[in-house]
Structure formats: C-alpha cells, structure tokens
Design a protein around this motif. Structure first.
Motif, short mmCIF file in Angstrom:
data_model
loop_
_atom_site.label_atom_id
_atom_site.label_comp_id
_atom_site.label_asym_id
_atom_site.label_seq_id
_atom_site.Cartn_x
_atom_site.Cartn_y
_atom_site.Cartn_z
N LYS A 34 204.32 56.86 -36.64
CA LYS A 34 202.99 57.22 -36.16
C LYS A 34 202.93 57.22 -34.64
O LYS A 34 202.32 58.10 -34.03
N MET A 35 203.57 56.23 -34.00
CA MET A 35 203.56 56.16 -32.55
C MET A 35 204.17 57.42 -31.93
O MET A 35 203.69 57.94 -30.92
N ILE A 36 205.25 57.91 -32.53
CA ILE A 36 205.90 59.11 -32.02
C ILE A 36 205.05 60.35 -32.30
O ILE A 36 204.89 61.23 -31.45
N ALA A 37 204.51 60.42 -33.51
CA ALA A 37 203.74 61.61 -33.91
C ALA A 37 202.37 61.67 -33.26
O ALA A 37 201.88 62.76 -32.93
N GLU A 38 201.74 60.51 -33.08
CA GLU A 38 200.40 60.43 -32.51
C GLU A 38 200.41 59.40 -31.38
O GLU A 38 200.02 58.26 -31.58
N PRO A 39 200.87 59.78 -30.20
CA PRO A 39 201.04 58.82 -29.10
C PRO A 39 199.72 58.14 -28.72
O PRO A 39 198.63 58.66 -28.98
N PRO A 40 199.82 56.99 -28.08
CA PRO A 40 198.61 56.27 -27.66
C PRO A 40 197.72 57.12 -26.77
O PRO A 40 198.23 57.84 -25.89
N PRO A 41 196.41 57.06 -26.95
CA PRO A 41 195.50 57.84 -26.09
C PRO A 41 195.47 57.26 -24.68
O PRO A 41 195.72 56.07 -24.47
N GLU A 42 195.18 58.12 -23.72
CA GLU A 42 194.95 57.71 -22.33
C GLU A 42 196.20 57.18 -21.64
O GLU A 42 196.11 56.58 -20.57
#
Length: 298
Positions: A34-42
């Motif tokens: 998930k971290m790779i597919a949906e990186p942290p916002p901001e």
C-alpha cells in the motif's frame, strides 16, 4: 545491476530483504504494498529498488518531510543492500537516485539513517552523524504484569475511539519529541494515513488512557504475524509524570500477547530518557543501534 522506481508487486521481495538487514523492523507485505501504491500524502514520497539478475537486493525511499514547520527538509530512509551484494556500488547508486529525486523539490537539508558500520559510507557522501537511536526487543512470554489504572483513568482499545481524539493527543505529545527536526506540523490527513489507516495497525491491542473524555496517553501497536512494533507511545504534557504512558504501553503489550504476539520491538532516541526508562522497566533489551545523519544539498 539496475536501479528503478519501486512497484507495488515488489513488496514481498522488499519485506524479505528487510528481514535480512533489519530483522527488528516490523512492516508486513500488504502495508508495504500500500505504501508503494498509495504514497503518504503531503510528502512527495517515492522509493527505488536495486535489482541484480531480476532479484531485489537494495531499497531506499525518499520524501519531503511534511510533519515539520522547517522548510526544505527531506528524508532518505532505510537505504540498505543485501549483504551478499555490498561494495559493488549499489548503495551509492540508490543514494544518487534518491538525491536526484529530492533536488527538484527544493530540498536543501537531508536527513538519512545509517547503521553504525555504514557511517564511513555516510561520511564519504557528505553525511555527518547527528543522533543515535536504540532498537530494543521484548519477549512477550510472559507479558509484563498489568497494573490497575489509577482513579479517574480509563483504558480503551483505540478501536473504540473517535480517531480525532487520538490525533489530538499524538500531536500534543510529539511537539517535544527528540529529533533532528521538530514534529510540529502534522496534518490530520497525513496522520490518518500513517497511523489510523495503516494496514498493520492493531486497533484492539493499541491502547489509550482517557480522563474526562480526553486521551491523555496512548501506545500504538503495529503487527505482522507474531511480531509487533510499538509504533509510538506518548502522553500529553500536562499529564506526564503520572505513569500513564507506561500504563498504556503495558496494557498494549498485554493485549498483543494475549492475541498471539510473541515478541515486541521498538526504537527510541538515546536522548529520550523517560521512554528509555519505561522500556527498561518493562524488560526490553537493546538489539541494535542506528544513527540519523544530516547533509546539505548543494
């Protein structure tokens, strides 16, 4: 050897590599995916892997640090190479990829991390050690004895809370957390991504101490199988010195053990004497050290 941007399907190989280099870090395959597919916002986050003959042998992530009021600060995190593939330029290649990513973002100051044996590598690339971090482990067979909460204090699994109450306590407790930059600008969206919606978060084992409807201390558990990571334990400044952070952490460890966790890991800045003292009393033993290192991008 090839260096490329990480893809979600790299997650199993990345976790396998991490288990070799950092066996005390706990992040499962799905949370890594998930971290790779949906990186942290901001945070303008990205990651790179190094491949040799199609096998992932190196990893690094890079980000603009979005939780601080200090401008133009970036992070290069967990650069590591499989022991069988070191001293072949892979680490330097990963570092160059991360640095080249950060420069166009306007980053001028970079924080990276290095194990003690990697400090010569860090210095050769312009990084100077700044702060030492201690990694510790606790065998949960048996778990620490759970004391009764003092009058007026109630313990809750965070699953029963409004997440904004926990966010407020997290923000208040982190303001004076030891570190290279202050954690004083964490948005609710960023916090929710990193904490509440993290796939590894065990909301039943993570515990908050509540007084009059306010979360005053808490301890978060991130879990992968029978291992857990004490992600963050804190108390709001006006309630410190009452043993509530230790109470919340003890309760969290107790719940995790009751649900099959056999070993707990955590990390602390060596300047964080109160939290180190809590961990020593709970029975944690040091297992590794790491340094944060700083460099200026020119």
């Amino acid at each position: 050897m090839r260096i490329r941007t990480a893809q979600p399907d790299d997650a199993p190989a990345v976790v396998a590599l991490r288990s070799v280099v950092y066996p005390y870090l706990v992040r499962g395959v799905e949370s890594t995916r998930k971290m790779i597919a949906e990186p942290p916002p901001e945070e303008e986050w990205t990651a790179f892997v190094a491949e040799v003959d199609g096998r992932v042998v190196g990893w690094v992530s890079a980000e603009q640090i979005g939780t601080t009021s200090v401008a133009n600060v970036g992070g290069i995190n967990l650069l590591h190479v499989h022991p069988e593939h070191r001293r072949r330029g892979i680490g330097s290649g990963l570092l160059a990829a991360a640095t080249d990513y950060l420069r166009p973002l306007g980053i001028r100051r970079v924080r990276a991390t290095a194990q003690p044996e990697a400090l010569p590598f860090a210095r050769r690339h312009g990084y100077e050690p700044s702060r030492e971090v201690r990694y510790s482990a606790l065998d949960l067979n048996p778990a620490p004895a759970l004391p009764d909460p003092p009058p007026g204090v109630r313990l809750h699994p965070i699953a029963d809370l409004d997440p904004r109450l926990l966010y407020a306590a997290d923000v208040a407790s982190a303001v004076d957390e030891p570190g290279d930059v202050p954690v004083d600008s964490k948005s609710y969206e960023s916090w929710r991504y990193d904490v509440w919606d993290n796939l590894g978060l065990d909301r039943r084992a993570s515990i908050a101490a509540e007084v009059d409807g306010e979360v005053v201390a808490f301890s978060l558990v991130k879990r992968d199988g029978d291992r857990m990571w004490s992600d963050y334990t804190g108390s709001v400044p006006t309630y410190r010195g009452r043993g509530l952070a230790r109470l919340a952490k003890t309760a969290a460890l107790h719940r995790a053990a009751a649900n099959g966790v056999r070993i707990a890991y955590t990390s602390n800045d060596e300047a964080n004497a109160p939290m180190l003292a809590i961990n020593v009393r709970l029975g944690y033993r040091p297992v590794a050290a790491e340094w944060s290192c700083l460099a200026d991008l020119t």
